[in-house]
Design a protein around this motif. Sequence first.
Motif, PDB file in Angstrom:
ATOM      1  N   SER A 238       0.825  -1.202   0.000  1.00 58.48           N
ATOM      2  CA  SER A 238       0.000   0.000   0.000  1.00 58.48           C
ATOM      3  C   SER A 238       0.864   1.260   0.000  1.00 58.48           C
ATOM      4  O   SER A 238       1.870   1.345   0.701  1.00 58.48           O
ATOM      5  CB  SER A 238      -0.904   0.008   1.237  1.00 58.48           C
ATOM      6  N   THR A 239       0.449   2.239  -0.817  1.00 61.93           N
ATOM      7  CA  THR A 239       1.033   3.574  -0.770  1.00 61.93           C
ATOM      8  C   THR A 239      -0.038   4.487  -0.206  1.00 61.93           C
ATOM      9  O   THR A 239      -1.114   4.623  -0.794  1.00 61.93           O
ATOM     10  CB  THR A 239       1.452   4.052  -2.166  1.00 61.93           C
ATOM     11  N   GLU A 240       0.217   5.069   0.957  1.00 64.15           N
ATOM     12  CA  GLU A 240      -0.796   5.910   1.590  1.00 64.15           C
ATOM     13  C   GLU A 240      -0.149   6.917   2.529  1.00 64.15           C
ATOM     14  O   GLU A 240       1.007   6.779   2.914  1.00 64.15           O
ATOM     15  CB  GLU A 240      -1.820   5.068   2.334  1.00 64.15           C
ATOM     16  N   TYR A 241      -0.951   7.941   2.874  1.00 64.39           N
ATOM     17  CA  TYR A 241      -0.477   8.958   3.799  1.00 64.39           C
ATOM     18  C   TYR A 241      -0.592   8.464   5.237  1.00 64.39           C
ATOM     19  O   TYR A 241      -1.603   7.902   5.623  1.00 64.39           O
ATOM     20  CB  TYR A 241      -1.291  10.245   3.668  1.00 64.39           C
ATOM     21  N   ILE A 242       0.455   8.706   5.991  1.00 65.63           N
ATOM     22  CA  ILE A 242       0.429   8.559   7.440  1.00 65.63           C
ATOM     23  C   ILE A 242       0.196   9.974   7.965  1.00 65.63           C
ATOM     24  O   ILE A 242       0.931  10.901   7.607  1.00 65.63           O
ATOM     25  CB  ILE A 242       1.761   7.996   7.970  1.00 65.63           C
ATOM     26  N   THR A 243      -0.839  10.152   8.778  1.00 66.58           N
ATOM     27  CA  THR A 243      -1.164  11.480   9.285  1.00 66.58           C
ATOM     28  C   THR A 243      -1.051  11.515  10.805  1.00 66.58           C
ATOM     29  O   THR A 243      -1.337  10.524  11.480  1.00 66.58           O
ATOM     30  CB  THR A 243      -2.587  11.911   8.882  1.00 66.58           C
ATOM     31  N   LEU A 244      -0.627  12.649  11.301  1.00 63.05           N
ATOM     32  CA  LEU A 244      -0.524  12.879  12.737  1.00 63.05           C
ATOM     33  C   LEU A 244      -1.127  14.237  13.052  1.00 63.05           C
ATOM     34  O   LEU A 244      -0.830  15.229  12.373  1.00 63.05           O
ATOM     35  CB  LEU A 244       0.933  12.865  13.197  1.00 63.05           C
ATOM     36  N   THR A 245      -1.951  14.288  14.080  1.00 64.95           N
ATOM     37  CA  THR A 245      -2.486  15.560  14.556  1.00 64.95           C
ATOM     38  C   THR A 245      -1.466  16.180  15.497  1.00 64.95           C
ATOM     39  O   THR A 245      -0.965  15.519  16.410  1.00 64.95           O
ATOM     40  CB  THR A 245      -3.827  15.352  15.277  1.00 64.95           C
ATOM     41  N   VAL A 246      -1.163  17.445  15.272  1.00 58.86           N
ATOM     42  CA  VAL A 246      -0.166  18.166  16.050  1.00 58.86           C
ATOM     43  C   VAL A 246      -0.859  19.329  16.751  1.00 58.86           C
ATOM     44  O   VAL A 246      -1.546  20.124  16.108  1.00 58.86           O
ATOM     45  CB  VAL A 246       0.963  18.695  15.148  1.00 58.86           C
ATOM     46  N   THR A 247      -0.683  19.419  18.058  1.00 55.11           N
ATOM     47  CA  THR A 247      -1.274  20.500  18.831  1.00 55.11           C
ATOM     48  C   THR A 247      -0.176  21.465  19.258  1.00 55.11           C
ATOM     49  O   THR A 247       0.755  21.078  19.966  1.00 55.11           O
ATOM     50  CB  THR A 247      -1.996  19.942  20.082  1.00 55.11           C
ATOM     51  N   ALA A 248      -0.281  22.696  18.792  1.00 57.96           N
ATOM     52  CA  ALA A 248       0.722  23.711  19.125  1.00 57.96           C
ATOM     53  C   ALA A 248       0.582  24.139  20.580  1.00 57.96           C
ATOM     54  O   ALA A 248      -0.523  24.245  21.100  1.00 57.96           O
ATOM     55  CB  ALA A 248       0.560  24.920  18.217  1.00 57.96           C
ATOM     56  N   GLN A 249       1.726  24.386  21.222  1.00 65.70           N
ATOM     57  CA  GLN A 249       1.759  24.927  22.576  1.00 65.70           C
ATOM     58  C   GLN A 249       2.627  26.162  22.575  1.00 65.70           C
ATOM     59  O   GLN A 249       3.792  26.073  22.203  1.00 65.70           O
ATOM     60  CB  GLN A 249       2.333  23.897  23.546  1.00 65.70           C
ATOM     61  N   PRO A 250       2.155  27.317  22.882  1.00 67.39           N
ATOM     62  CA  PRO A 250       0.783  27.601  23.287  1.00 67.39           C
ATOM     63  C   PRO A 250      -0.154  27.565  22.081  1.00 67.39           C
ATOM     64  O   PRO A 250       0.276  27.653  20.944  1.00 67.39           O
ATOM     65  CB  PRO A 250       0.869  29.015  23.879  1.00 67.39           C
ATOM     66  N   ALA A 251      -1.416  27.447  22.370  1.00 71.79           N
ATOM     67  CA  ALA A 251      -2.434  27.383  21.325  1.00 71.79           C
ATOM     68  C   ALA A 251      -2.335  28.616  20.433  1.00 71.79           C
ATOM     69  O   ALA A 251      -2.021  29.710  20.886  1.00 71.79           O
ATOM     70  CB  ALA A 251      -3.818  27.291  21.959  1.00 71.79           C
ATOM     71  N   GLY A 252      -2.595  28.411  19.167  1.00 72.00           N
ATOM     72  CA  GLY A 252      -2.584  29.527  18.229  1.00 72.00           C
ATOM     73  C   GLY A 252      -1.272  29.748  17.507  1.00 72.00           C
ATOM     74  O   GLY A 252      -1.206  30.561  16.591  1.00 72.00           O
ATOM     75  N   VAL A 253      -0.204  29.050  17.882  1.00 69.36           N
ATOM     76  CA  VAL A 253       1.077  29.192  17.200  1.00 69.36           C
ATOM     77  C   VAL A 253       0.963  28.529  15.827  1.00 69.36           C
ATOM     78  O   VAL A 253       0.507  27.394  15.707  1.00 69.36           O
ATOM     79  CB  VAL A 253       2.218  28.540  18.013  1.00 69.36           C
ATOM     80  N   ASP A 254       1.368  29.242  14.773  1.00 70.52           N
ATOM     81  CA  ASP A 254       1.316  28.700  13.416  1.00 70.52           C
ATOM     82  C   ASP A 254       2.556  27.846  13.173  1.00 70.52           C
ATOM     83  O   ASP A 254       3.676  28.349  13.131  1.00 70.52           O
ATOM     84  CB  ASP A 254       1.247  29.841  12.400  1.00 70.52           C
ATOM     85  N   LEU A 255       2.346  26.546  13.017  1.00 75.32           N
ATOM     86  CA  LEU A 255       3.443  25.608  12.813  1.00 75.32           C
ATOM     87  C   LEU A 255       3.757  25.384  11.339  1.00 75.32           C
ATOM     88  O   LEU A 255       4.752  24.743  11.007  1.00 75.32           O
ATOM     89  CB  LEU A 255       3.096  24.257  13.449  1.00 75.32           C
ATOM     90  N   THR A 256       2.920  25.890  10.447  1.00 68.26           N
ATOM     91  CA  THR A 256       3.004  25.521   9.034  1.00 68.26           C
ATOM     92  C   THR A 256       4.115  26.221   8.257  1.00 68.26           C
ATOM     93  O   THR A 256       4.287  25.958   7.075  1.00 68.26           O
ATOM     94  CB  THR A 256       1.654  25.771   8.335  1.00 68.26           C
ATOM     95  N   GLY A 257       4.899  27.063   8.896  1.00 68.71           N
ATOM     96  CA  GLY A 257       5.986  27.757   8.211  1.00 68.71           C
ATOM     97  C   GLY A 257       7.142  26.848   7.843  1.00 68.71           C
ATOM     98  O   GLY A 257       7.926  27.168   6.950  1.00 68.71           O
TER      99      GLY A 257
END
Length: 99
Positions: A7-26
């Motif tokens: 199988s070729t598939e995405y492995i996904t993980l939910t990431v919670t920023a600390q403190p809340a509201g920090v943009d991690l996508t940079g």
Amino acid sequence: MVIPASSTEYITLTVTAQPAGVDLTGTPPRFAFLPEARRGNPTASDWHIGEWDDADTARILIGPSGEPTLTRGAWHVWIEIDPPNDELVVRRAGTLTVT
């Protein structure tokens, strides 16, 4: 999670920023997959660049058409996040079994 080796598939993980509201996508998340028998933290050559699916979901495509391709067995899944501050967060996120 259990996936077949074919199988070729995405492995996904939910990431919670600390403190809340920090943009991690940079900076893209990085993933490491270590064989169950291997102990210790990932080394520089173990990391693979993933991507953000949305603001709090990191993912990476694995399998024969992805990178990395994992053989049958149990793998420790690690994630590395570089938030916009002085931290570099590395966490073991779980186990993946490839059948």
